[in-house]
Write a protein that holds these residues in place. Structure first.
Motif, PDB file in Angstrom:
ATOM      1  N   LYS A 223       0.869  -1.217   0.137  1.00  0.00           N
ATOM      2  CA  LYS A 223      -0.039   0.010   0.155  1.00  0.00           C
ATOM      3  C   LYS A 223       0.817   1.217  -0.119  1.00  0.00           C
ATOM      4  O   LYS A 223       0.182   2.276   0.041  1.00  0.00           O
ATOM      5  N   GLU A 224       2.431   1.065   0.063  1.00  0.00           N
ATOM      6  CA  GLU A 224       2.924   2.459   0.214  1.00  0.00           C
ATOM      7  C   GLU A 224       2.841   3.085   1.168  1.00  0.00           C
ATOM      8  O   GLU A 224       2.808   4.268   1.486  1.00  0.00           O
ATOM      9  N   ASP A 225       2.342   2.422   2.587  1.00  0.00           N
ATOM     10  CA  ASP A 225       1.955   3.086   3.755  1.00  0.00           C
ATOM     11  C   ASP A 225       3.161   3.000   4.491  1.00  0.00           C
ATOM     12  O   ASP A 225       3.487   1.969   5.657  1.00  0.00           O
ATOM     13  N   TYR A 226       4.112   4.062   4.622  1.00  0.00           N
ATOM     14  CA  TYR A 226       5.505   4.049   5.414  1.00  0.00           C
ATOM     15  C   TYR A 226       5.195   4.046   6.662  1.00  0.00           C
ATOM     16  O   TYR A 226       5.900   3.527   7.528  1.00  0.00           O
ATOM     17  N   GLU A 227       4.220   4.607   7.429  1.00  0.00           N
ATOM     18  CA  GLU A 227       3.721   4.399   8.926  1.00  0.00           C
ATOM     19  C   GLU A 227       3.375   3.175   9.316  1.00  0.00           C
ATOM     20  O   GLU A 227       3.950   2.624  10.273  1.00  0.00           O
ATOM     21  N   LEU A 228       2.661   2.324   8.394  1.00  0.00           N
ATOM     22  CA  LEU A 228       2.271   0.859   8.528  1.00  0.00           C
ATOM     23  C   LEU A 228       3.510   0.082   8.529  1.00  0.00           C
ATOM     24  O   LEU A 228       3.894  -0.897   9.549  1.00  0.00           O
ATOM     25  N   ILE A 229       4.658   0.326   7.815  1.00  0.00           N
ATOM     26  CA  ILE A 229       5.857  -0.094   7.432  1.00  0.00           C
ATOM     27  C   ILE A 229       6.678  -0.080   8.913  1.00  0.00           C
ATOM     28  O   ILE A 229       7.045  -1.032   9.626  1.00  0.00           O
ATOM     29  N   GLY A 230       6.622   1.104   9.354  1.00  0.00           N
ATOM     30  CA  GLY A 230       7.515   1.217  10.609  1.00  0.00           C
ATOM     31  C   GLY A 230       6.739   0.691  11.723  1.00  0.00           C
ATOM     32  O   GLY A 230       7.421   0.155  12.355  1.00  0.00           O
ATOM     33  N   ARG A 231       5.496   0.648  11.977  1.00  0.00           N
ATOM     34  CA  ARG A 231       4.796   0.080  13.116  1.00  0.00           C
ATOM     35  C   ARG A 231       4.885  -1.463  13.103  1.00  0.00           C
ATOM     36  O   ARG A 231       4.595  -1.986  14.014  1.00  0.00           O
ATOM     37  N   SER A 232       4.985  -1.782  11.831  1.00  0.00           N
ATOM     38  CA  SER A 232       5.275  -3.378  11.734  1.00  0.00           C
ATOM     39  C   SER A 232       6.660  -4.020  11.948  1.00  0.00           C
ATOM     40  O   SER A 232       6.791  -5.330  11.983  1.00  0.00           O
ATOM     41  N   LEU A 233       7.517  -3.210  12.095  1.00  0.00           N
ATOM     42  CA  LEU A 233       8.908  -3.694  12.047  1.00  0.00           C
ATOM     43  C   LEU A 233       9.038  -4.063  13.605  1.00  0.00           C
ATOM     44  O   LEU A 233       9.928  -3.312  14.119  1.00  0.00           O
ATOM     45  N   VAL A 234       8.330  -5.096  14.040  1.00  0.00           N
ATOM     46  CA  VAL A 234       8.448  -5.471  15.409  1.00  0.00           C
ATOM     47  C   VAL A 234       8.603  -7.181  15.525  1.00  0.00           C
ATOM     48  O   VAL A 234       8.146  -7.748  14.683  1.00  0.00           O
ATOM     49  N   ASP A 235       9.936  -7.689  16.315  1.00  0.00           N
ATOM     50  CA  ASP A 235       9.978  -8.735  16.595  1.00  0.00           C
ATOM     51  C   ASP A 235      10.281  -9.215  17.697  1.00  0.00           C
ATOM     52  O   ASP A 235      10.996  -9.011  18.420  1.00  0.00           O
ATOM     53  N   VAL A 236       8.925 -10.175  18.198  1.00  0.00           N
ATOM     54  CA  VAL A 236       8.910 -10.594  19.563  1.00  0.00           C
ATOM     55  C   VAL A 236       9.475 -11.970  19.735  1.00  0.00           C
ATOM     56  O   VAL A 236       9.747 -12.347  20.749  1.00  0.00           O
ATOM     57  N   VAL A 237       9.961 -12.675  18.579  1.00  0.00           N
ATOM     58  CA  VAL A 237      10.635 -13.972  18.462  1.00  0.00           C
ATOM     59  C   VAL A 237      12.045 -14.111  18.786  1.00  0.00           C
ATOM     60  O   VAL A 237      12.688 -14.569  19.695  1.00  0.00           O
ATOM     61  N   ALA A 238      12.653 -13.562  17.681  1.00  0.00           N
ATOM     62  CA  ALA A 238      14.131 -13.601  17.581  1.00  0.00           C
ATOM     63  C   ALA A 238      14.955 -12.554  18.446  1.00  0.00           C
ATOM     64  O   ALA A 238      15.889 -12.606  19.303  1.00  0.00           O
ATOM     65  N   GLU A 239      14.388 -11.228  18.152  1.00  0.00           N
ATOM     66  CA  GLU A 239      15.171  -9.779  18.472  1.00  0.00           C
ATOM     67  C   GLU A 239      15.247 -10.002  20.065  1.00  0.00           C
ATOM     68  O   GLU A 239      16.565  -9.474  20.514  1.00  0.00           O
ATOM     69  N   PRO A 240      14.327 -10.258  20.874  1.00  0.00           N
ATOM     70  CA  PRO A 240      14.637 -10.044  22.264  1.00  0.00           C
ATOM     71  C   PRO A 240      15.838 -11.277  22.864  1.00  0.00           C
ATOM     72  O   PRO A 240      16.374 -10.788  23.838  1.00  0.00           O
ATOM     73  N   LEU A 241      15.921 -12.198  22.118  1.00  0.00           N
ATOM     74  CA  LEU A 241      16.767 -13.274  22.607  1.00  0.00           C
ATOM     75  C   LEU A 241      18.216 -12.993  21.865  1.00  0.00           C
ATOM     76  O   LEU A 241      19.276 -13.491  22.404  1.00  0.00           O
ATOM     77  N   ARG A 242      18.338 -12.142  20.850  1.00  0.00           N
ATOM     78  CA  ARG A 242      19.550 -11.980  20.204  1.00  0.00           C
ATOM     79  C   ARG A 242      20.098 -10.527  20.510  1.00  0.00           C
ATOM     80  O   ARG A 242      21.333 -10.129  20.375  1.00  0.00           O
ATOM     81  N   ALA A 243      19.443  -9.605  21.359  1.00  0.00           N
ATOM     82  CA  ALA A 243      19.878  -8.465  21.395  1.00  0.00           C
ATOM     83  C   ALA A 243      21.000  -8.216  22.200  1.00  0.00           C
ATOM     84  O   ALA A 243      21.945  -7.477  21.993  1.00  0.00           O
ATOM     85  N   ASP A 244      21.198  -9.293  23.051  1.00  0.00           N
ATOM     86  CA  ASP A 244      22.092  -9.225  24.070  1.00  0.00           C
ATOM     87  C   ASP A 244      23.636  -9.404  23.228  1.00  0.00           C
ATOM     88  O   ASP A 244      24.753  -9.179  23.708  1.00  0.00           O
ATOM     89  N   LEU A 245      23.602 -10.040  21.998  1.00  0.00           N
ATOM     90  CA  LEU A 245      24.624 -10.398  21.093  1.00  0.00           C
ATOM     91  C   LEU A 245      25.333  -8.941  20.550  1.00  0.00           C
ATOM     92  O   LEU A 245      26.521  -8.996  19.899  1.00  0.00           O
ATOM     93  N   ILE A 246      24.518  -7.862  20.761  1.00  0.00           N
ATOM     94  CA  ILE A 246      25.059  -6.719  20.109  1.00  0.00           C
ATOM     95  C   ILE A 246      25.039  -5.639  21.084  1.00  0.00           C
ATOM     96  O   ILE A 246      24.045  -5.180  21.794  1.00  0.00           O
TER      97      ILE A 246
END
Ligand code: HSE
Length: 311
Positions: free
Chosen positions: A216-239
């Motif tokens: 839909k070329e909806d940039y706001e929607l792209i932004g609020r959908s870039l959420v990862d509750v599966v891998a990112e919380p467990l990998r964040a400590d590696l960075i």
């Protein structure tokens, strides 16, 4: 028929936050370059690898570019002799689809040299096999976008079912590579084998919304959908300082920010080049503040995938 070719294959952002193992996005730069030439030896050999500081295997059956060529030749029942020179521009263990890019470039190169018996998309299994050799499992989330360009959804691996998702014109990608290394194998070992129903619901809602936002070329929607509750919380400590990096990027022009593939590279998506430059610089500064040297790459979405270079 030409006997020599040079092919560029781009880096890619695996997962794109919520799309763990099912989404990948190709960038314009950086990428690997593979030179391939045919000979009468009946063997596939790696002549040289430049830019890897001697770390990658020179044995064709263990190197992703070699594996892709071997698998391709097997599929067309050819014992053609091939010599490969790999220009490894992508840093190893960076999360930018480094192993996939070499394999993709090699597969595209050998197909063209052999007179293009296969369509581009049919080269994907060879790059995936190379991924399996390099990191233990045959993901397509880097190989598919590097081969075909754009944002790719991998609906199914066996049999392969991939969908090309259109992306908006002003979408820019930022990759910031802190100079540390995280092996995909290690980043996968921190993950849990099961997730809660609530996390599943959140993840697939965001994945579907991200695809819808792109279409839909909806940039706001792209932004609020870039959420990862599966891998990112467990990998964040590696960075180091990942949470600070993310907050800073979101305050400085990023629509969303996450881990590129299995890390440690951090990515952002932005609307427009100026926002992307700003977000990239802001992330660079956070890493520099903790004395972590890093490189910033700002680019448009690569919409053509791997391509032959005129030499
Ligand atoms: N999608 C995989 C992972 C491979 O995150 O572990 C990296 O692109």
């Amino acid at each position: 028929m030409s006997k020599k070719i040079k092919v560029f294959a781009p880096a890619s952002i695996g997962n794109v936050s919520c799309g763990f193992d099912v989404l990948g996005l190709a960038v314009t730069q950086p990428g690997d370059v593979v030179e391939i030439s045919l000979n009468d030896s009946g063997q596939v050999t790696i002549q040289s690898i430049l830019g890897d500081e001697g770390r990658l295997p020179l044995e064709a059956a263990k190197n992703t570019s070699g594996v892709a060529v071997i698998e391709f030749l097997k599929s067309i029942q050819s014992n053609q002799g091939v010599s490969i020179t790999l220009h490894k521009n992508l840093p190893l263990g960076s999360g930018m689809g480094c192993s996939a890019a070499s394999a993709v470039a090699a597969a595209v190169g050998i197909n063209e040299l052999m007179g293009s018996p296969l369509k581009k998309i049919d080269l994907l299994p060879f790059a995936m096999e190379a991924e399996r050799v390099a990191c233990g499992s045959a993901h397509a989330d880097n190989a598919a976008p590097s081969l075909l360009g754009g944002l790719i959804l991998i609906r199914e691996n066996h049999p392969l079912d991939i969908i090309e998702i259109p992306t908006p014109k002003e979408l820019f990608c930022v990759l910031v590579h802190p100079h540390i290394e995280v092996k995909t194998r290690d980043a996968r070992s921190v993950l849990k084998q099961t997730i809660s129903l609530q996390d599943g619901i959140t993840q697939w809602a965001n994945t579907a919304a991200l695809v819808a936002g792109m279409m839909k070329e909806d940039y706001e929607l792209i932004g609020r959908s870039l959420v990862d509750v599966v891998a990112e919380p467990l990998r964040a400590d590696l960075i180091p300082s990942f949470n600070k990096v993310k907050q800073t990027a979101l305050k400085n022009g990023a629509l969303g920010c996450g881990i590129s593939g299995s890390g440690p590279t951090v990515f952002c998506l932005c609307k427009g080049r100026a926002e992307a430059e700003l977000a990239g610089q802001s992330i660079r500064d956070v890493f520099l503040n903790i004395s972590l040297e890093n490189e910033v790459f700002v680019s448009e979405v690569n919409r053509q995938g791997a391509y032959a270079l005129i030499s």
